[in-house]
Design an enzyme around this catalytic site. Structure first.
Site, PDB file in Angstrom:
ATOM      1  CB  CYS A   1      -0.882  -0.020   1.250  1.00 45.27           C
ATOM      2  SG  CYS A   1      -2.009   1.366   1.415  1.00 45.27           S
TER       3      CYS A   1
ATOM      4  CG  HIS B   1      -5.700  -2.545  -1.445  1.00 45.57           C
ATOM      5  ND1 HIS B   1      -4.708  -3.201  -0.768  1.00 45.57           N
ATOM      6  CD2 HIS B   1      -5.424  -1.212  -1.303  1.00 45.57           C
ATOM      7  CE1 HIS B   1      -3.870  -2.308  -0.231  1.00 45.57           C
ATOM      8  NE2 HIS B   1      -4.282  -1.091  -0.561  1.00 45.57           N
ATOM      9  CD  GLU B   2      -6.558   1.311  -3.997  1.00 49.31           C
ATOM     10  OE1 GLU B   2      -6.692   2.306  -3.241  1.00 49.31           O
ATOM     11  OE2 GLU B   2      -5.481   0.691  -4.096  1.00 49.31           O
TER      12      GLU B   2
ATOM     13  CG  HIS C   1      -7.419   2.568   1.175  1.00 51.71           C
ATOM     14  ND1 HIS C   1      -6.700   2.677   2.359  1.00 51.71           N
ATOM     15  CD2 HIS C   1      -6.569   2.010   0.281  1.00 51.71           C
ATOM     16  CE1 HIS C   1      -5.485   2.215   2.181  1.00 51.71           C
ATOM     17  NE2 HIS C   1      -5.374   1.794   0.927  1.00 51.71           N
TER      18      HIS C   1
END
Length: 184
Positions: free
Chosen positions: A110, A153-154, A157
């Protein structure tokens, strides 16, 4: 131009916040930010620009990583079939996912984490997302394997979740059940 100086690091409160929806149609300021996020990813994959500006290569960037608490993300990468995924998206939402899982055999990294975090990160192998693109059009993307991992993953966030939150703390390299290993 976004540089590594603009990317907040582990411990910054923005990385643990749930972000707000972007009003549609997006404001010009939001479009500009998202275009700059996508530009960072393109630049970060160009060795010459990387060296000149001290960028770390990335395939995805979410708005909280530049301290913007809005549901915006950018991705720029090719998958195992050489298909290019290059998107700036507003309000991305996973609308369906497989029971089958996958994980990167090399683990995940990351731009906001300046250290190696060993371990497997279980993800859904296939997902379908809906979002609004930079042109203001609704897009629906069916993703699998590496592409699905990047988008998850994004999107994490945007919900204040870091990739290492998914790693088995007792046994980081325990293979997740019903999961396909993805080499990258």
């Amino acid at each position: 131009m976004i540089t590594m100086d603009d990317i907040v690091r582990e411990g910054h409160p923005a990385l643990r916040k749930t972000t707000d929806e972007v009003s549609i149609p997006p404001q010009q300021e939001d479009k500009q930010i998202l275009e700059e996020m996508l530009e960072y990813l393109r630049n970060s994959q160009d060795d010459e620009i990387c060296d000149r500006y001290g960028l770390r290569p990335g395939v995805g960037l979410a708005a909280p990583q530049i301290n913007v608490l809005k549901r915006m993300l950018a991705v720029h990468f090719t998958d195992q079939n050489d298909r290019l995924y290059s998107y700036g998206l507003f309000n991305p939402k996973i609308i369906s996912h497989s029971v089958e899982r996958s994980y990167l055999t090399s683990g995940e990294g990351c731009l906001s984490v300046d250290r190696e975090v060993p371990g497997y990160v279980p993800r859904h192998r296939r997902i379908t997302i809906k979002a609004i693109d930079l042109e203001g059009q609704e897009v629906k993307l069916r993703l699998k394997d590496f592409a699905a991992i990047v988008f998850q993953h994004e999107i994490d966030h945007l919900n204040g979740v870091m990739f290492y939150d998914h790693i088995n703390q007792d046994n980081p390299f325990k293979e997740p059940e019903n999961a396909k290993p993805i080499d990258r």
